[in-house]
Design an enzyme around this catalytic site. Structure first.
Site, PDB file in Angstrom:
ATOM      1  N   CYS A   1     115.771  17.153  31.897  1.00 42.52           N
ATOM      2  CA  CYS A   1     115.479  18.223  31.154  1.00 42.52           C
ATOM      3  C   CYS A   1     115.716  18.586  29.633  1.00 42.52           C
ATOM      4  CB  CYS A   1     115.956  19.730  32.070  1.00 42.52           C
ATOM      5  SG  CYS A   1     114.980  19.554  33.675  1.00 42.52           S
TER       6      CYS A   1
ATOM      7  N   ARG B   1     123.077   8.941  38.769  1.00 40.30           N
ATOM      8  CA  ARG B   1     123.989   9.868  39.355  1.00 40.30           C
ATOM      9  C   ARG B   1     124.904   9.364  40.242  1.00 40.30           C
ATOM     10  NH1 ARG B   1     119.468  14.563  40.610  1.00 40.30           N
ATOM     11  NH2 ARG B   1     118.807  14.733  38.654  1.00 40.30           N
TER      12      ARG B   1
ATOM     13  N   GLN C   1     112.518   9.678  38.388  1.00 37.44           N
ATOM     14  CA  GLN C   1     111.827  10.877  38.553  1.00 37.44           C
ATOM     15  C   GLN C   1     110.673  11.149  37.780  1.00 37.44           C
ATOM     16  OE1 GLN C   1     115.401  13.667  37.765  1.00 37.44           O
ATOM     17  NE2 GLN C   1     115.302  14.064  39.918  1.00 37.44           N
TER      18      GLN C   1
ATOM     19  N   ASP D   1     109.270  13.678  36.216  1.00 40.76           N
ATOM     20  CA  ASP D   1     109.596  15.254  35.518  1.00 40.76           C
ATOM     21  C   ASP D   1     108.442  15.448  34.969  1.00 40.76           C
ATOM     22  OD1 ASP D   1     111.902  15.882  36.908  1.00 40.76           O
ATOM     23  OD2 ASP D   1     113.224  14.631  35.588  1.00 40.76           O
TER      24      ASP D   1
ATOM     25  N   HIS E   1     107.692  19.389  32.363  1.00 41.06           N
ATOM     26  CA  HIS E   1     108.081  20.831  32.074  1.00 41.06           C
ATOM     27  C   HIS E   1     106.809  21.424  31.393  1.00 41.06           C
ATOM     28  CE1 HIS E   1     112.037  18.939  32.500  1.00 41.06           C
ATOM     29  NE2 HIS E   1     112.221  19.924  32.929  1.00 41.06           N
TER      30      HIS E   1
ATOM     31  N   LYS F   1     110.945  29.214  43.282  1.00 39.41           N
ATOM     32  CA  LYS F   1     110.377  27.929  43.311  1.00 39.41           C
ATOM     33  C   LYS F   1     109.524  27.666  44.826  1.00 39.41           C
ATOM     34  CE  LYS F   1     114.291  25.900  45.657  1.00 39.41           C
ATOM     35  NZ  LYS F   1     115.214  24.814  46.069  1.00 39.41           N
TER      36      LYS F   1
ATOM     37  N   HIS G   1     109.445  23.867  35.757  1.00 37.23           N
ATOM     38  CA  HIS G   1     109.663  22.500  36.043  1.00 37.23           C
ATOM     39  C   HIS G   1     109.084  22.110  37.207  1.00 37.23           C
ATOM     40  CE1 HIS G   1     112.016  18.810  36.536  1.00 37.23           C
ATOM     41  NE2 HIS G   1     111.904  19.047  37.743  1.00 37.23           N
TER      42      HIS G   1
END
Length: 691
Positions: free
Chosen positions: A371, A400, A418, A420, A422, A502, A565
């Site tokens: 992000c 991670r 991922q 991802d 946005h 969400k 997101h």
């Protein structure tokens, strides 16, 4: 029972994945009872179908639209014919804890009976908690490690207790009386649990006059209400008390219990099929991926065949995003530590991030999420309200830290990619953008054979940021988008992130298991991205303020944008694991890493085989030659490797410049010209069908 209904939160190595469906062969289903429901688009239904793999369809859906399914009640399991691998017609309806109060009581009582049996055999064992779970029960004990032989002894003792038809008797006592009884039998874990119970009076359940436990119920009337032939002890796992690695390691015994023997057999059959599909075994057997000890746990090596499938997934993902108006990004794997200070990660999630690197007197950090990078791209220039919506997407690899005990194949790793994206937009654009995301999600998942979903809409929690007005607008926009889409959904009141509502979507695989993949989050006060692995902390801070994200509105005033997101696949690693298990490694033609294998009858035909393979590759068909063995063995090996098409070449084929084709799904296709084979194969691959 020591644990009340809501107290079954003890973590263990086997449950630390927090998957919607636990893929561990010893515990195939989620260890956490799921109270959320699956709602049908057309109507609410009272059961779901656990239909085992049908080889003719290869687990592949040809549906052009998706539906939301119901999971509150029963599961239908179709037994496998081991000779033919085909689904036979007989079906056994499996109830769930939600649909059958009787089953829930049986499982709860089985946990007590097992604890009683353990202490009868091992008097020094200390009991802790023992809840019912989705497909059975477990109990944790402080005792010496157990073996399979011990489980056999415990089950035999359970059978004896069940046969005695002992009554389950509820008793209410004062807190002081409970303390006295616990002290008398020296059960320290019981005392700790008693201290955590705030309500009075304290309830105790007795099994006859022989054993008792702190418990709120419910239970069957007597042990005779349990069928001995419908209960089985499955495995033993290590579990830390209260999920704290600084506390004692306990012995957790898992068991399964059903209303009758027929249901148990159906469940065990389902479990066997799930084990056959285990992506870790298939990944090794089909040479798709590995995790190398020399490199470290949780780090995935994509082998050539697995890399081909990943390439197809990525291309499919990129193409549909470009078509839907997204700009693709590539961003660095590391950044200055200051970036993570701004985002708040170093303050709140340092334990999940790897150590920093000192480079030329500056500290750098491997990224745990994408992000902030997308925000920096947004901030490269001043934006006007006319620019919106702005859609950016990236297949970004993140890192991670995970405890070694939590790692599990492709489902729980330390480095993963991922999908991802946005969307930066205005308030009045939220609904249309969310609807667009729902359409995109459906479009991608359908291509991979997933057309049944569980959809949950999570609303404002007690602790949140942002005003009532924007929360109401965002939540209404999500609801309207779902209604507009025609998807049924369950509302999880207060289950949203503190920074915005969400939508969570779980896909249903060929066995009816649910997998968390897609998440859509409207970030009102933009926090941090989490999915599958990232913890949430309800802390009042937000990234727009930290990064000073703005745009110029129609009045030439600076405002903060809405940031949506979303992730469709979750991570490529996890999605690939789900795909492997969904198809049992038997990928459809268009997705198979090797679409055709050319097999010579003898090495005399090898030159022609190489020529055929070259033409196939030039035509875009993934092909290879395999030789060096007798033809029957070459065919068997190809079957084991789940190659969709086998191209057999003998003297006749060389003479006539043809090939003889055998399909895994269509059987013998006969002899044909190479160009005809190419045309049929390309048509089938392009149209996601079979030959």
């Amino acid at each position: 029972m020591l644990a009340l209904r809501g107290m079954a939160t003890l973590l263990s190595f086997s449950s630390s994945l927090r998957l919607s469906t636990n893929p561990n062969p010893s515990s195939l289903f989620s260890l956490r009872s799921n109270s959320k429901t699956f709602i049908s688009i057309s109507k609410r239904i009272s059961h779901r179908k656990f239909i085992l793999y049908n080889k003719r369809n290869n687990g592949f859906s040809t549906s052009s639209s998706a539906v939301a399914t119901d999971s509150t009640d029963t599961a239908v399991v179709s037994p496998i014919d081991k000779e033919s691998d085909e689904v036979v017609k007989e079906r056994v309806v499996l109830p769930t804890n939600d649909s059958s109060d009787k089953l829930l009581r049986i499982r709860h009582t089985c946990a007590h009976v097992m604890a009683m049996a353990v202490q009868n055999i091992f008097p020094d064992a200390k009991v802790t908690i023992g809840p019912w779970i989705e497909n059975g029960f477990y109990y944790d004990f402080d005792m010496e490690p157990l073996t399979d032989k011990d489980l056999t002894r415990i089950k035999k003792e359970m059978d004896r207790i069940i046969s005695k038809d002992l009554p389950l008797v509820r008793e209410e006592v004062t807190r002081d009386e409970a303390q006295k009884r616990i002290t008398a039998i020296n059960e320290p874990y019981k005392m700790e649990i008693l201290e955590s119970i705030k309500e009075d009076p304290i309830t105790i359940y007795h099994i006859g006059n022989e054993w008792w436990d702190l418990c709120a119920g419910p239970h069957v009337e007597s042990t005779g209400n349990i069928s001995r032939k419908a209960v089985e002890l499955e495995s033993v796992a290590g579990a830390y008390w209260r999920g704290d690695t600084n506390k004692p390691m306990l012995q957790r015994i898992y068991g399964t219990a059903w209303e009758n023997e027929e249901q148990l057999k159906a469940y065990l059959n389902f479990k066997e099929e799930a084990k056959r599909r285990d992506h870790r075994r298939l990944g090794q057997d089909l040479d798709l991926f590995s995790i190398q000890d020399d490199a470290g746990g949780g780090l995935v090596f994509w082998h050539p065949k697995g890399a081909i499938v990943r390439h197809i997934i990525e291309d499919t993902w990129k193409n549909i995003h470009i078509q839907r108006g997204y700009d693709l990004l590539y961003t660095p794997h590391v950044a200055k530590a200051d970036l993570w200070k701004i985002s708040g990660h170093l303050d709140f999630y340092r334990e999940n991030m790897y150590d920093q690197m000192n480079i030329e007197e500056e500290l750098y950090q491997l990224r745990p999420m994408n992000c902030p990078y997308h925000i920096l791209v947004y901030k490269r220039k001043q934006h006007s309200y006319r620019d919106f919506p702005i859609r950016v997407a990236e297949l970004g690899t993140v890192y991670r830290y995970e405890l070694s005990g939590a790692l599990h194949g492709l489902f729980r790793v330390r480095g993963f990619t991922q999908d991802d994206a946005h969307i930066f937009c205005l308030e009045d654009q939220i609904k249309d953008e969310i609807r667009g995301v729902l359409d995109l999600t459906e479009g991608i998942l359908l291509q991979f054979g997933f057309d049944k979903y569980e959809v949950n809409l999570s609303t404002r929690p007690e602790k949140s940021v942002g005003g009532d007005d924007i929360w109401e607008k965002a939540t209404s926009a999500l609801k309207d988008a779902l209604d507009d889409k025609g998807w049924g959904y369950q509302i999880d009141e207060g289950g949203g992130a503190f920074y915005g509502p969400k939508i969570d979507l779980k896909i249903e695989d060929a066995l009816g298991r649910k997998w968390q993949c897609s998440t859509i989050q409207a970030r009102l006060a933009l926090f941090t991205r989490w999915l599958s692995h990232w913890p949430i902390s309800l802390v009042d801070f937000n990234l727009p303020q930290r990064f000073d994200m703005t745009y110029v509105d129609s009045n030439s005033e600076k405002k903060r944008p809405i940031m949506i997101h979303r992730a469709v696949l979750g991570s490529l690693e996890r999605f690939f694991g789900v795909l492997i298990e969904h198809y049992a490694g038997d990928f459809p033609l268009w997705l198979s890493p090797i679409q055709a294998r050319v097999l010579p009858v003898t090495d005399i035909q090898l030159d022609y085989c190489n020529e055929v393979t070259r033409k196939l590759k030039e035509s875009g068909i993934r092909a290879e030659v395999c030789s060096g063995e007798r033809l029957p063995k070459l065919i068997r090996n190809s079957e084991k490797q789940k190659i969709p098409l086998m191209v057999v070449v003998g003297p006749k084929e060389v003479e006539t410049q043809t090939v003889t084709v055998r399909s895994r799904f269509g059987g013998e296709l006969g002899t044909m010209k190479i160009d005809d084979f190419v045309s049929r194969t390309k048509f089938a691959a392009e149209n996601r069908t079979f030959i």
